[in-house]
Design an enzyme around this catalytic site. Structure first.
Site, PDB file in Angstrom:
ATOM      1  N   SER A 132       0.836  -1.020   0.111  1.00  0.00           N
ATOM      2  CA  SER A 132      -0.012   0.054   0.038  1.00  0.00           C
ATOM      3  C   SER A 132       0.766   1.125   0.124  1.00  0.00           C
ATOM      4  O   SER A 132       1.888   1.023   0.370  1.00  0.00           O
ATOM      5  CB  SER A 132      -0.738   0.123   1.198  1.00  0.00           C
ATOM      6  OG  SER A 132      -1.565   1.156   1.275  1.00  0.00           O
ATOM      7  N   TYR A 146      -1.378  -0.571  10.395  1.00  0.00           N
ATOM      8  CA  TYR A 146      -1.463  -0.891   9.045  1.00  0.00           C
ATOM      9  C   TYR A 146      -0.087  -0.247   8.457  1.00  0.00           C
ATOM     10  O   TYR A 146       0.312  -0.849   7.617  1.00  0.00           O
ATOM     11  CB  TYR A 146      -2.622  -0.010   8.508  1.00  0.00           C
ATOM     12  CG  TYR A 146      -3.122  -0.648   7.163  1.00  0.00           C
ATOM     13  CD1 TYR A 146      -3.419  -1.722   6.904  1.00  0.00           C
ATOM     14  CD2 TYR A 146      -2.678   0.422   6.212  1.00  0.00           C
ATOM     15  CE1 TYR A 146      -3.864  -2.017   5.394  1.00  0.00           C
ATOM     16  CE2 TYR A 146      -2.797   0.139   4.693  1.00  0.00           C
ATOM     17  CZ  TYR A 146      -3.436  -0.987   4.355  1.00  0.00           C
ATOM     18  OH  TYR A 146      -3.771  -1.218   3.082  1.00  0.00           O
TER      19      TYR A 146
HETATM   20  N1  NAP Z   1      -8.803  -0.868  -1.422  1.00  0.00           N
HETATM   21  C1  NAP Z   1      -7.514   0.074  -1.127  1.00  0.00           C
HETATM   22  O1  NAP Z   1      -7.808   1.421  -1.082  1.00  0.00           O
HETATM   23  C2  NAP Z   1      -6.045  -0.292  -0.689  1.00  0.00           C
HETATM   24  C3  NAP Z   1      -5.105   0.406  -1.069  1.00  0.00           C
HETATM   25  C4  NAP Z   1      -3.814   0.030  -0.727  1.00  0.00           C
HETATM   26  C5  NAP Z   1      -3.837  -1.463  -0.308  1.00  0.00           C
HETATM   27  N2  NAP Z   1      -4.786  -2.215  -0.332  1.00  0.00           N
HETATM   28  C6  NAP Z   1      -4.701  -3.647   0.061  1.00  0.00           C
HETATM   29  O2  NAP Z   1      -5.081  -4.506  -0.848  1.00  0.00           O
HETATM   30  C7  NAP Z   1      -5.392  -5.695  -0.418  1.00  0.00           C
HETATM   31  C8  NAP Z   1      -6.990  -6.385  -0.600  1.00  0.00           C
HETATM   32  O3  NAP Z   1      -7.781  -5.384  -0.062  1.00  0.00           O
HETATM   33  P1  NAP Z   1      -9.073  -4.815  -0.955  1.00  0.00           P
HETATM   34  O4  NAP Z   1      -9.078  -3.337  -0.776  1.00  0.00           O
HETATM   35  O5  NAP Z   1      -9.323  -5.638  -2.029  1.00  0.00           O
HETATM   36  O6  NAP Z   1     -10.056  -5.031   0.398  1.00  0.00           O
HETATM   37  P2  NAP Z   1     -11.398  -6.121   0.582  1.00  0.00           P
HETATM   38  O7  NAP Z   1     -12.372  -5.970  -0.307  1.00  0.00           O
HETATM   39  O8  NAP Z   1     -11.725  -5.727   2.135  1.00  0.00           O
HETATM   40  O9  NAP Z   1     -10.723  -7.407   0.720  1.00  0.00           O
HETATM   41  C9  NAP Z   1      -9.976  -7.928   1.782  1.00  0.00           C
HETATM   42  C10 NAP Z   1      -9.785  -9.516   1.427  1.00  0.00           C
HETATM   43  O10 NAP Z   1      -9.021 -10.134   2.545  1.00  0.00           O
HETATM   44  C11 NAP Z   1      -9.790 -11.283   3.085  1.00  0.00           C
HETATM   45  N3  NAP Z   1      -9.358 -11.535   4.494  1.00  0.00           N
HETATM   46  C12 NAP Z   1      -9.197 -10.492   5.598  1.00  0.00           C
HETATM   47  N4  NAP Z   1      -8.917 -11.310   6.547  1.00  0.00           N
HETATM   48  C13 NAP Z   1      -8.376 -12.522   6.205  1.00  0.00           C
HETATM   49  C14 NAP Z   1      -8.089 -13.797   6.979  1.00  0.00           C
HETATM   50  N5  NAP Z   1      -7.881 -13.624   8.314  1.00  0.00           N
HETATM   51  N6  NAP Z   1      -7.783 -15.038   6.274  1.00  0.00           N
HETATM   52  C15 NAP Z   1      -8.369 -15.007   4.883  1.00  0.00           C
HETATM   53  N7  NAP Z   1      -8.558 -13.749   4.141  1.00  0.00           N
HETATM   54  C16 NAP Z   1      -9.010 -12.713   4.823  1.00  0.00           C
HETATM   55  C17 NAP Z   1     -10.973 -11.137   2.770  1.00  0.00           C
HETATM   56  O11 NAP Z   1     -12.119 -12.148   2.773  1.00  0.00           O
HETATM   57  P3  NAP Z   1     -12.626 -12.867   3.968  1.00  0.00           P
HETATM   58  O12 NAP Z   1     -13.457 -11.623   4.537  1.00  0.00           O
HETATM   59  O13 NAP Z   1     -13.771 -13.800   3.197  1.00  0.00           O
HETATM   60  O14 NAP Z   1     -11.867 -13.517   4.697  1.00  0.00           O
HETATM   61  C18 NAP Z   1     -11.171 -10.204   1.513  1.00  0.00           C
HETATM   62  O15 NAP Z   1     -11.323 -11.108   0.464  1.00  0.00           O
HETATM   63  C19 NAP Z   1      -5.241  -5.713   1.212  1.00  0.00           C
HETATM   64  O16 NAP Z   1      -3.994  -6.366   1.623  1.00  0.00           O
HETATM   65  C20 NAP Z   1      -4.936  -4.067   1.552  1.00  0.00           C
HETATM   66  O17 NAP Z   1      -4.310  -3.909   2.471  1.00  0.00           O
HETATM   67  C21 NAP Z   1      -5.972  -1.900  -0.403  1.00  0.00           C
END
Ligand code: NAP
Length: 252
Positions: A132, A146
């Site tokens: 990130s 984070y």
């Molecule tokens: N969206 C942004 O603005 C942004 C920016 C920078 C970086 N990121 C990074 O991108 C990545 C993906 O996030 P996203 O934005 O796509 O958010 P999201 O839609 O909330 O997806 C998060 C995913 O992680 C899974 N997860 C969470 N805890 C888990 C656990 N204990 N075991 C297995 N799976 C788990 C969730 O699935 P379940 O709940 O089904 O387990 C979900 O599939 C993350 O690492 C986040 O930090 C996001």
């Protein structure tokens, strides 16, 4: 390497957002994709749509991760599962610290140590770590734990490249800024409110934008390792400097 050199991928955090988009993209490229997340129902829906294998596993479950890693030879590992928390270190709880370190960092290190030796032995593989901009910059509104875990993802990606020097295993870190996923809705406990507050008035990235960035790195020729990609919405920049005026500081 091209997609045709790879057969099988494992994607964590596959039930929504960036992970689900990546499963769709890699499946469309012909890879057999193992989709990992906790929500079995959503994975089943994704499996019906893409043909991916549904792996309802909590990444905190080390035994389950080890069994998964032993169940097949993976050519591509996408370490994407992640969580965030509200607030900063002034109101961080013990659970905030443990949960974010466990999911964002500890699980990534375990899965990497479980899967990468096989890649190195076969001299073929690609690890993509989703960090990130929080791992690279300080900014207001970010959660300190984070930020620290994502900085850890940057560091381990750098060192992993050194560990794998001499093999044809590539390591890519993708560092997104704001992407329209469920991450903010999970924080607020209200998806509609998160949409209103973080996305309705802002042109954010879409999950497909990051999936396409990942696909670019994986599909690049074997001689080319896309080591680091920082991907921002055009309308979002990182920068600025804060300087509190004396008059606003608390007298001691
Ligand atoms: N969206 C942004 O603005 C942004 C920016 C920078 C970086 N990121 C990074 O991108 C990545 C993906 O996030 P996203 O934005 O796509 O958010 P999201 O839609 O909330 O997806 C998060 C995913 O992680 C899974 N997860 C969470 N805890 C888990 C656990 N204990 N075991 C297995 N799976 C788990 C969730 O699935 P379940 O709940 O089904 O387990 C979900 O599939 C993350 O690492 C986040 O930090 C996001």
């Amino acid at each position: 390497m091209a997609f045709s050199d790879y057969r099988r991928a494992l994607v964590t955090g596959a039930s929504s957002g960036i992970g689900a988009a990546t499963v769709r993209r890699l499946s469309a490229e012909g890879l057999e994709v193992y989709a990992v997340a906790r929500d079995a129902d959503r994975l089943a829906t994704l499996s019906a749509e893409t043909g991916c294998r549904s792996c309802a596993v909590d990444v905190n479950n080390l035994d389950a991760l080890a069994a998964l890693a032993q169940s097949a030879e993976f050519d591509v590992l996408i370490n994407n599962a992640g969580q965030s928390r509200r607030g900063n270190i002034l109101d961080t709880t013990p659970d905030d610290v443990d949960a974010l370190i466990d999911v964002n960092l500890r699980a990534v290190l375990h899965l990497t140590r479980l899967i990468v030796p096989g890649m190195a032995k076969r001299d073929r593989g690609h690890v993509v770590n989703i960090s990130s901009i929080a791992g690279h910059y300080a900014f207001g509104g970010g959660n300190t734990v984070y930020h620290a875990t994502k900085a850890g993802i940057h560091s381990l990606s750098q060192q992993l490249r050194v560990d794998l020097y001499g093999t044809r295993v590539r390591v890519t870190e993708v560092s997104p800024a704001r992407v329209e996923t469920e991450v903010f809705g999970r924080l607020l406990g209200d998806l509609a409110e998160a949409k209103r507050r973080f996305f309705d008035d802002y042109e954010a990235l879409q999950p497909e934008d990051i999936a396409n960035s990942i696909a670019f790195a994986i599909g690049s020729p074997a001689r080319m390792n896309v080591a680091f990609m920082e991907v921002l919405p055009t309308q979002q920049v990182v920068g600025g400097l804060n300087f509190a005026q004396r008059s606003r500081q608390t007298a001691t």
